[in-house]
Design a protein around this motif. Sequence first.
Motif, short mmCIF file in Angstrom:
data_model
loop_
_atom_site.label_atom_id
_atom_site.label_comp_id
_atom_site.label_asym_id
_atom_site.label_seq_id
_atom_site.Cartn_x
_atom_site.Cartn_y
_atom_site.Cartn_z
N GLN A 148 -16.45 6.54 26.58
CA GLN A 148 -17.33 5.38 26.53
C GLN A 148 -18.41 5.46 27.60
N VAL A 149 -18.04 5.88 28.80
CA VAL A 149 -19.02 6.02 29.89
C VAL A 149 -20.09 7.04 29.49
N LEU A 150 -19.67 8.16 28.95
CA LEU A 150 -20.61 9.25 28.63
C LEU A 150 -21.44 8.95 27.38
N THR A 151 -20.86 8.25 26.43
CA THR A 151 -21.56 7.96 25.18
C THR A 151 -22.84 7.18 25.41
N GLN A 152 -22.84 6.29 26.37
CA GLN A 152 -24.04 5.49 26.60
C GLN A 152 -25.23 6.35 27.05
N TYR A 153 -24.96 7.57 27.50
CA TYR A 153 -26.03 8.49 27.88
C TYR A 153 -26.22 9.61 26.87
N GLY A 154 -25.39 9.64 25.84
CA GLY A 154 -25.51 10.65 24.81
C GLY A 154 -25.16 12.05 25.28
N VAL A 155 -24.19 12.13 26.21
CA VAL A 155 -23.77 13.44 26.74
C VAL A 155 -22.29 13.65 26.45
N ALA A 156 -21.90 14.92 26.44
CA ALA A 156 -20.51 15.26 26.13
C ALA A 156 -19.60 15.27 27.34
N ASP A 157 -20.17 15.52 28.52
CA ASP A 157 -19.34 15.55 29.73
C ASP A 157 -20.15 15.17 30.95
N GLU A 158 -19.44 14.96 32.06
CA GLU A 158 -20.10 14.50 33.27
C GLU A 158 -21.00 15.56 33.90
N VAL A 159 -20.75 16.83 33.62
CA VAL A 159 -21.61 17.90 34.14
C VAL A 159 -23.02 17.77 33.57
N VAL A 160 -23.10 17.49 32.28
CA VAL A 160 -24.40 17.31 31.64
C VAL A 160 -25.07 16.04 32.15
N LEU A 161 -24.30 15.00 32.36
CA LEU A 161 -24.86 13.76 32.89
C LEU A 161 -25.49 14.01 34.26
N LEU A 162 -24.80 14.73 35.12
CA LEU A 162 -25.35 15.04 36.45
C LEU A 162 -26.61 15.88 36.32
N GLU A 163 -26.62 16.81 35.39
CA GLU A 163 -27.81 17.64 35.16
C GLU A 163 -28.99 16.76 34.74
N ALA A 215 -26.76 5.53 36.68
CA ALA A 215 -26.18 6.74 36.06
C ALA A 215 -25.30 7.52 37.03
N TYR A 216 -25.69 7.59 38.31
CA TYR A 216 -24.87 8.36 39.25
C TYR A 216 -23.52 7.70 39.45
N GLU A 217 -23.50 6.38 39.51
CA GLU A 217 -22.23 5.68 39.63
C GLU A 217 -21.37 5.91 38.38
N HIS A 218 -22.00 5.96 37.23
CA HIS A 218 -21.27 6.26 36.00
C HIS A 218 -20.77 7.70 36.00
N TYR A 219 -21.57 8.61 36.54
CA TYR A 219 -21.13 10.00 36.68
C TYR A 219 -19.87 10.07 37.54
N LEU A 220 -19.88 9.36 38.68
CA LEU A 220 -18.70 9.36 39.55
C LEU A 220 -17.50 8.75 38.84
N GLY A 221 -17.74 7.67 38.12
CA GLY A 221 -16.66 7.05 37.36
C GLY A 221 -16.08 7.98 36.31
N ALA A 222 -16.94 8.72 35.62
CA ALA A 222 -16.47 9.67 34.61
C ALA A 222 -15.65 10.78 35.25
N ILE A 224 -13.86 10.49 38.02
CA ILE A 224 -12.59 9.89 38.40
C ILE A 224 -11.68 9.72 37.18
N LEU A 225 -12.25 9.26 36.08
CA LEU A 225 -11.46 9.11 34.85
C LEU A 225 -10.91 10.45 34.38
N ALA A 226 -11.73 11.50 34.42
CA ALA A 226 -11.29 12.82 33.98
C ALA A 226 -10.20 13.36 34.91
N ALA A 227 -10.37 13.19 36.21
CA ALA A 227 -9.37 13.66 37.17
C ALA A 227 -8.06 12.89 37.00
N SER A 228 -8.16 11.60 36.76
CA SER A 228 -6.97 10.79 36.55
C SER A 228 -6.24 11.21 35.28
N ARG A 229 -7.02 11.47 34.22
CA ARG A 229 -6.42 11.93 32.97
C ARG A 229 -5.70 13.26 33.17
#
Length: 91
Positions: A32-47, A59-66, A68-73
């Motif tokens: 859900q975090v990544l979809t709002q930016y139309g990206v598949a992963d947080e690496v692309v979001l940071l790019e 967006a950077y806060e959303h990148y950090l959140g993504a 954290i969510l991935a690391a938690s998963r």
Amino acid sequence: MSNFFDKLPFETAAHMEQLSRLMYELRENHAQVLTQYGVADEVVLLEYIRDGRIAEHPAYEHYLGARILAASRDAVRAELQALLDGMTRNA
């Protein structure tokens, strides 16, 4: 065909269900975090943030959140795997 959970103690089955549900929620929230930016992963979001294609804030806060969510998963997945490994060793 036997049910996998029939052979488990109730506490173990309940713990596995909780971990599975948590993994699902983390995965869905990550998407859900990544979809709002139309990206598949947080690496692309940071790019996109670095390139200026997306405004840095929020967006950077959303990148950090993504992240954290991935690391938690991944941590929950490892805990579930350890639980399964322990069951196969004890079987």
